[in-house]
Design an enzyme around this catalytic site. Structure first.
Site, PDB file in Angstrom:
ATOM      1  N   GLY A  39       0.773  -1.249   0.000  1.00 21.70           N
ATOM      2  CA  GLY A  39       0.000   0.000   0.000  1.00 21.70           C
ATOM      3  C   GLY A  39       0.796   1.286   0.000  1.00 21.70           C
ATOM      4  CB  SER A 544      58.548   2.083 -16.087  1.00 19.00           C
ATOM      5  OG  SER A 544      59.126   2.604 -17.268  1.00 19.00           O
TER       6      SER A 544
END
Lengths: 645, 264
Positions: A39, A544
């Site tokens: 509801g 790297s």
């Protein structure tokens, strides 16, 4: 169709609403949740009606539509404005509706109850100060009721009013009401939530919504409207410590404006601030605005501002600006309580994108401490968090971020998780594993006595980081040295930063794990960037191997970064082997050596690529020099000093 | 910080997020009160300039006052103005009711402009309070490759975290004033002294509350000839803002069908 009353004073992010006469009304954002068909929409329709919030003719129009379709009128029609919703009888998404009680402006975040649309319910509930949990008197507490109760707790919504609806279907039985009231109260108390009220109502007929009718004469507590009227608005954010997450840096003219929204606290020109996670200190020079600038008054939480600083510091999107004596914690590790909305369960080891304010970081799920189905409230095995489930996880971040536990700051203490560019979950920061850096109250960087342009004028170049990456023995150091010699001969100020050389000193504490390698690169990048900012050309020669680490270096060095990929074929490198590393690695005497195996990730966007197996050193050096000229590092001629200020 | 300050700050936050996270955006300028406020907000967000184009998808059927306004302020505000035409009426879905079909030309014009410029984000001035399907919108609302809106599969959006990665070739609608109301727009227009098209002010007992194409927009009865009077009128009226827009009233779902197909 106009759902929202134009006469009501509208919603604001939090706090209060200004009235024309200068007084303020506290504004409270609420969400109504509960099992499907218990509801919610009916209650909302009724609330709008009872508080006089419906546009004229709206009710009559809906009644006419119902009559035309041969259906009895339902209050829920008010919300179910979409055709699809009328067809399916469920509310699909979040809608915001406003109405007023005696002393509050209520912003109602209407949330659907259907399990399939749980994510929408969370979208709504995450913004709420208070909640109404609705339960069907006949059906009693259901899975979805429990689930919603639990989610409210997880989202930190502490003020929850319980509404027991459809009392007309149980003959307004006080016993049935008490039964449900006890059950849900016990459930919520288990979660640390005390209901602010438990109210028997019939939303359809109006009992208990705005009025206590005879049919619930035995009930002495507040009506729904009264309960809403008692909700407390959220704690004022201005009272918390300053947090200004940086959205962007704008250089539209000679100003360098740091822009963002003040999430908490306040700031003013002259304030000493710290930029986290880097921990750099500066002062706010001006608060910029448009059409009138600068702004002299103190600016508080909620404002989208732009500030300039008294010194040139590297600031980027995602940094957090705070006052130096109350900075957020900097971390690479945190614990969060999350709700998961994605189809694929979240598992230990998963790679994610975490967003904390404007800050993004790649992250790994280190541990799943809890995984709970909020409907069942039973912990499943701690292996994965399924769709629509919640859990507590430890996250490790690839970039340090600055954040607060949500209990200390609800604005910065929350995060979302993205999978494939779409928000897949969200959560609250429970605790922060503070990083190695103490809060840097005593760090005040000292700027060089020389301006960068003074050096540029002498050296005929701008500062730069020239980053040479490639396999061991690809020729990086040879090229770096040749470049250093060439630039020096031409009157420049080149400085060689060789990876191996720095490992002997600055980075002597680091090993070769992935984390240590990342840290090695980060330090190289920081040193090189410092040199570049001071007008030198830092030539870095480092394997790297990880793309992510080089991306970090590029972020640190920003516009000064130039990447050169020394792309000599692997077999040529190995045949050279000047340091004997390849031979050692092949014999097993050297662990974690890049070059044997496939752990080198070649750059994708390098400024220059050089294969030393097909090019002489002089030729390659020419190419690098050309690139530096073309990209504005080296000048061809004496340039106007003023242009570089 | 008053109410208008709060609305303004939130809109600026949205503008800056869109500009930071998307590659190529444009602001849809319909010349009406809402998009004029948006341009103003964008200039606030970016300290006096709007660093992306203003796109006017032109049906060719606007009021002369609107064209004059566009030409004047496009220059005065130093906008990067792009005016793009719409296809003729025969080119759009003949099953739509007449006014909706006419409006759908704009959807098609928009698609053509998107294809032409390759925008990945379009800033649009819709508001939640205008109309029920707009109330369901996200701030960053993904559109499919056809510009369509899947109302049942909207990504979650909370705590001002928006989804900003449209699939290749698709785009996002960004709604910086979704949280404003009609009254806010007027109050802000007055406070900031933003220019307006005079058609909004009552003349001979009528004024336009919402401006669209000449043939499908009607004035409402009103005596409000200043912004202050408009604000008073809005306090009192219960007539919806789009009452004068024919296409909203043709069939129950005409507007929703348009929006799902990509209309604003």
């Amino acid at each position: 169709m106009n759902m929202i009353v134009t006469s009501a004073t509208p919603a604001t992010p939090n706090g209060t609403t200004s009235m024309p006469n200068g007084t303020t009304r506290p504004q409270v954002r609420i969400v109504i949740v509960g099992h499907v068909d218990h509801g919610k929409s009916t209650l909302v329709g009724r609330l709008l009606h009872e508080t006089g919030s419906l546009p004229e003719g709206k009710l009559e129009m809906l009644k006419a539509v119902s009559a035309r379709r041969g259906m009895p009128f339902e209050w829920s029609f008010l919300l179910d404005a979409l055709q699809t919703e009328r067809d399916q009888g469920i509310t699909i998404d979040t809608t915001q509706i406003r109405f007023r009680t005696n002393s509050r402006d209520i912003v109602l975040i209407d949330a659907p109850g259907h399990a399939e649309f749980l994510r929408n319910m969370i979208t709504g509930a995450s913004q709420a100060d208070g909640a109404v949990l609705i339960i069907d008197a006949l059906e009693g507490v259901r899975d979805q009721t429990r689930r919603h109760g639990y989610l409210l707790h997880l989202l930190g919504v502490k003020q929850v009013a319980i509404v027991v609806n459809k009392m007309d279907r149980v003959d307004f039985s006080a016993d049935r009401f008490k039964e449900i009231s006890d059950e849900i109260s016990a459930h919520l108390k288990g979660l640390g939530v005390t209901p602010t009220a438990v109210i028997p109502i019939s939303a359809r007929d109006g009992d208990g919504v705005a009025e206590r009718t005879d049919r619930i004469g035995w009930y002495k507590g507040p009506t729904v409207v009264e309960a809403l009227d008692r909700l407390e608005p959220a704690r004022p954010l201005e009272a918390l410590a300053l947090r200004l997450p940086v959205q962007a840096i704008y250089k539209f003219d000679d100003r360098r404006i740091v822009a963002g929204r003040i999430e908490s606290g306040s700031l003013k020109a002259g304030d000493e601030i710290v930029i986290m996670p880097a921990g750099k200190i500066a002062r706010i020079k001006t608060v910029e605005s448009w059409p009138v600038t600068p702004v002299a008054t103190r600016q508080g939480a909620g404002r989208s501002v732009g500030i300039t600083l008294d010194r040139e510091l590297f600031v980027e999107r995602g940094d957090i600006i705070a006052h130096a004596d109350a900075a957020p914690r900097e971390t690479r590790r945190l614990r969060a309580r999350i709700f998961w909305l994605h189809d694929k369960p979240l598992a230990k080891g998963d790679q994610l994108l975490v967003r904390c304010g404007p800050k993004e970081s790649r992250a790994t799920v280190v541990a799943i401490e809890k995984a709970v189905d909020p409907g069942e409230l039973e912990s499943s095995e701690n292996k994965a968090i399924g769709r629509n489930h919640v859990g507590e996880i430890d996250i490790s971040l690839s970039n340090p971020i600055a954040t607060d536990p949500y209990t200390e700051n609800p604005r910065t203490g929350r995060l979302v998780i993205e999978v494939s560019g779409r928000i897949a979950g969200g959560g609250l920061v429970l605790s922060v594993d503070a990083g190695q850096r103490a809060v840097p109250v005593d760090i005040v960087p000292v700027e060089s006595a020389l301006r960068p342009d003074e050096r540029s004028a002498r050296y005929q170049h701008n500062g730069a980081v020239v980053w040479l990456t490639g396999l061991p023995a690809s020729g990086k150091s040879t090229l770096a040295k040749a470049l250093e010699r060439r630039l020096f001969t031409d009157g420049g100020s080149p400085i060689l930063l060789d990876g191996d050389t720095l490992r002997a000193g600055l980075n002597g504490d680091l090993g070769f794990s992935a984390a240590d390698r990342s840290e090695n690169i980060r330090r190289l990048a920081e040193v090189a960037t410092h040199l570049a900012r001071n007008g030198h050309i830092a030539i870095v020669a480092a394997v790297s191997p990880a793309r992510e680490d080089r991306a970090t270096a590029r972020r640190i060095a920003d516009t000064t970064f130039r990447e050169i990929y020394v792309a000599t074929p692997a077999e040529v490198c190995e045949s050279r082997d000047p340091k004997g590393h390849y031979a050692k690695a092949r014999s097993g005497a050297l662990q974690s050596f890049t070059g044997i195996g496939n752990d080198y990730q070649p750059p994708q966007g390098a400024e220059l690529t050089i294969d030393t197996s097909t090019r002489s050193v002089a030729d390659a050096t020419d190419a690098i020099e050309q690139m530096l000229k073309a990209s504005g590092v080296l000048f061809d001629e004496v340039v106007d000093l003023a242009a570089n200020i | 910080m008053d109410h208008l300050d709060q609305l303004e700050a939130q809109s600026i936050f949205i503008f800056r997020d869109a500009f930071a996270r998307l590659k190529k955006i444009a602001l849809l300028w319909s010349l009406g009160k809402d998009s004029n406020v948006m341009i103003w907000l964008a200039r606030k967000a970016f300290f006096g300039r709007m660093p992306f184009p203003a796109l006017h998808v032109d049906t060719g059927k606007k009021f002369p006052e609107m064209y004059r306004f566009r030409d004047h302020y496009g220059k005065e505000w130093e906008l990067d103005l792009r005016v793009e035409p719409c296809p003729p009426i025969d080119a759009v879905d003949p099953t739509l009711p007449p006014a909706a079909r006419s409006a759908a030309r704009k959807t098609e014009g928009l698609k053509m402009a998107l294809a032409k410029f390759g925008f990945d984000g379009l800033i649009a001035g819709i508001r939640r309070d205008e109309e029920a399907t707009r109330a369901k919108e996200r701030v960053f609302s993904p559109r499919g490759l056809e510009g369509n809106w899947d109302v049942r599969d909207q990504p979650p959006e909370f705590w001002d975290h928006f989804n900003a990665s449209p699939p290749q070739g698709a785009h996002l609608r960004i709604h910086p004033i979704l949280h404003w109301t009609e009254a806010d727009i007027w109050a802000y227009t007055k406070r900031e002294n933003i220019p307006i098209i005079p058609l909004y002010l009552a003349k001979d007992g009528k004024r336009y509350r919402s401006l669209g194409d000449q043939d499908i927009t009607n004035p409402v009865a009103s005596t409000a000839s200043t912004i202050d009077e408009i604000l008073v009128e809005l306090e009192q009226t219960k007539v919806p803002e789009r009452a004068g827009r024919a296409l909203d009233h043709e069939t129950e779902d005409a507007f929703e069908r348009l929006r799902v197909a990509g209309y604003l």
